[in-house]
Design an enzyme around this catalytic site. Sequence first.
Site, PDB file in Angstrom:
ATOM      1  N   GLU A   1     -48.958  10.839 -32.530  1.00 40.16           N
ATOM      2  CA  GLU A   1     -48.104  11.959 -32.949  1.00 40.16           C
ATOM      3  C   GLU A   1     -47.442  12.666 -31.767  1.00 40.16           C
ATOM      4  O   GLU A   1     -46.522  13.463 -31.958  1.00 40.16           O
ATOM      5  CB  GLU A   1     -48.919  12.955 -33.784  1.00 40.16           C
ATOM      6  CG  GLU A   1     -49.873  13.845 -33.021  1.00 40.16           C
ATOM      7  CD  GLU A   1     -51.193  13.200 -32.623  1.00 40.16           C
ATOM      8  OE1 GLU A   1     -52.078  13.918 -32.116  1.00 40.16           O
ATOM      9  OE2 GLU A   1     -51.356  11.973 -32.814  1.00 40.16           O
TER      10      GLU A   1
ATOM     11  N   HIS B   1     -52.527   9.613 -28.487  1.00 38.16           N
ATOM     12  CA  HIS B   1     -52.054  10.390 -29.632  1.00 38.16           C
ATOM     13  C   HIS B   1     -50.705   9.847 -30.111  1.00 38.16           C
ATOM     14  O   HIS B   1     -49.668  10.154 -29.499  1.00 38.16           O
ATOM     15  CB  HIS B   1     -51.897  11.863 -29.254  1.00 38.16           C
ATOM     16  CG  HIS B   1     -53.189  12.584 -29.081  1.00 38.16           C
ATOM     17  ND1 HIS B   1     -53.841  13.197 -30.126  1.00 38.16           N
ATOM     18  CD2 HIS B   1     -53.964  12.775 -27.981  1.00 38.16           C
ATOM     19  CE1 HIS B   1     -54.960  13.751 -29.684  1.00 38.16           C
ATOM     20  NE2 HIS B   1     -55.061  13.497 -28.387  1.00 38.16           N
TER      21      HIS B   1
ATOM     22  N   CYS C   1     -57.770   9.356 -31.208  1.00 39.27           N
ATOM     23  CA  CYS C   1     -58.455  10.110 -30.156  1.00 39.27           C
ATOM     24  C   CYS C   1     -59.953  10.207 -30.464  1.00 39.27           C
ATOM     25  O   CYS C   1     -60.622   9.188 -30.507  1.00 39.27           O
ATOM     26  CB  CYS C   1     -57.799  11.468 -29.943  1.00 39.27           C
ATOM     27  SG  CYS C   1     -58.277  12.230 -28.362  1.00 39.27           S
TER      28      CYS C   1
END
Length: 209
Positions: free
Chosen positions: A191, A189, A85
């Site tokens: 995650e 992202h 990001c």
Amino acid sequence: MAETLALIDYGAGNLHSVANALKAAGATGVRVTADPDVVRAADRIVLPGVGSFKACAEGLRAIPGLIAAMEERVQIGGAPFLGICVGMQLLATRGVEHGVTAGLGWIAGEVRLIEPADPAIKIPHMGWNDVALTPHYRDGTLIEPGEAYFLHSYEFVTAEGASVAAMTDHGGGIVAAVAQGNIVGVQFHPEKSQTYGLELLARFLEWKP
């Protein structure tokens, strides 16, 4: 001996989520750190980032010796590097959010506000979207086509198309990933991208650029 991975802590990333995702992907030597000596000795480096380009760049520069250690390990030592990001955006020459702020300058380009061709399209670009590989990106060992989770209002506009590994679309093309040698960055992202994100992180842990 197990590899060590330095997850850079400069007060601007969702470190807990990224660290957990890295461990779920198979990482065993994750060090959440702002210590230049730890970074200098790491086998791999991950730079997360949440917030504005200006705040993230200033946070990174506020830690004595950290950028120098990153440059030594990544640009000279060749350690695999992943920016996430705003951590990806910091690779740029500069950002223009809240004034002009210098980036790391590892990949030439500028981070600027997303301006969709259709004014009805909302900013920030938030939610799941496609990740489509660029025709010249043939590595295939790291970035793969799929669907990932995005959350950003600014985009990385690269100076050279050769550094763009993947694109997405939100009222026009937006860079989803950049790659240059041992350096890769993703706008999305991992995650938060479930299986797609964990598989990417697992490939990063094995990546030998």
